[in-house]
Design an enzyme around this catalytic site. Structure first.
Site, PDB file in Angstrom:
ATOM      1  N   ASP A   1       0.877  -1.159   0.000  1.00 49.98           N
ATOM      2  CA  ASP A   1       0.000   0.000   0.000  1.00 49.98           C
ATOM      3  C   ASP A   1       0.924   1.222   0.000  1.00 49.98           C
ATOM      4  O   ASP A   1       2.111   1.106   0.332  1.00 49.98           O
ATOM      5  CB  ASP A   1      -0.887  -0.020   1.248  1.00 49.98           C
ATOM      6  N   ASP A  36       0.018   5.052   1.065  1.00 47.45           N
ATOM      7  CA  ASP A  36      -0.143   5.962   2.198  1.00 47.45           C
ATOM      8  C   ASP A  36      -0.200   5.194   3.513  1.00 47.45           C
ATOM      9  O   ASP A  36      -1.027   4.314   3.696  1.00 47.45           O
ATOM     10  CB  ASP A  36      -1.412   6.804   2.022  1.00 47.45           C
TER      11      ASP A  36
END
Length: 183
Positions: free
Chosen positions: A7, A9
Site C-alpha cells: 500500500d 499511504d
C-alpha cells in the site's frame, strides 16, 4: 518471481486524514525507501496498490497523482530502490467498482499483468482493507503499525495469518532474514 505488494499511504509515506494532495505533501516514512531498495536488490518486484479516492472526489487530478507517484519513484531510485508498477483505484469510497480495496480488483490486475499466482506472496498494508484485499487473493498479509496500522492492529477480525511489524523496514528485515543495518 518474487513479488511484494505495498500500500502507499501509511506504508511508504506518511498518511494524512486530509489526503496526500500534492507532491509537496508526500513525505516518506523513515526507512521505507531503503526497505524498498533492499527488497529490489534481493530480487523482489515491488508493486504498489493504492486507493486514491481523492481523484474521484475532485481533491486532485490525475496529473497531480502522477506527479506524486513520480516523486515516490524518484525518491526510491535515489537510494537504489525500484518500484516496478503502481496500481490505483481513483474511485470514491461509495463506488461500486471492483478495484477499490477491500475488493480484489487491483490484486487481480497485478496477477494478470505479472502472470503470477499471488498465493503466499507478501502484501503490506496499514488498514484492514489492504489486508482483506490481499488475503482474498491468497497473499500473506503483513500489517505495519505506521499510518493507521496501530489502530488496525486492535481489530479482532484481522485476516488469518496476518503478520504484524513496526514498519516496512521491519517487514523487509523479516523477508530478507536480516537485522537492521546499524550506522
Amino acid at each position: 518471481m518474487k513479488l511484494i505488494i505495498l500500500d502507499r499511504d501509511g506504508v511508504i509515506n506518511v498518511d494524512s486524514a486530509q489526503f496526500i494532495k500534492s507532491p509537496d505533501e508526500w513525505k516518506p516514512i523513515p526507512g521505507s525507501l531503503e526497505a524498498i531498495s533492499r527488497l529490489a536488490e534481493a530480487g523482489y518486484r515491488v508493486v504498489v496498490a493504492t486507493n486514491q479516492s481523492g481523484v474521484g472526489r475532485g481533491l486532485f487530478d490525475m496529473d497531480t497523482l502522477n506527479a506524486i507517484n513520480e516523486k515516490m519513484i524518484k525518491a526510491a531510485a535515489a537510494v537504489g530502490g525500484r518500484i516496478d508498477a503502481i496500481f490505483f483505484c481513483p474511485h470514491p469510497a461509495d463506488s461500486t467498482c471492483n478495484c477499490r480495496k477491500p475488493k480484489p480488483g487491483m490484486f487481480e490486475q497485478i496477477a494478470e499483468r505479472f502472470n503470477i499466482d499471488l498465493k503466499g506472496l507478501p502484501t503490506v498494508g496499514d488498514s484492514m482493507r489492504d489486508l482483506v484485499a490481499g488475503a482474498s487473493m491468497g497473499c500473506t498479509p503483513y500489517l505495519v503499525l505506521t499510518g493507521k496500522g496501530a489502530k488496525t492492529a486492535l481489530d479482532p477480525d484481522l485476516p488469518v495469518g496476518t503478520k504484524v511489524f513496526p514498519d516496512l523496514a521491519a517487514v523487509a528485515n523479516h523477508l530478507l532474514g536480516s537485522s537492521p543495518h546499524k550506522a
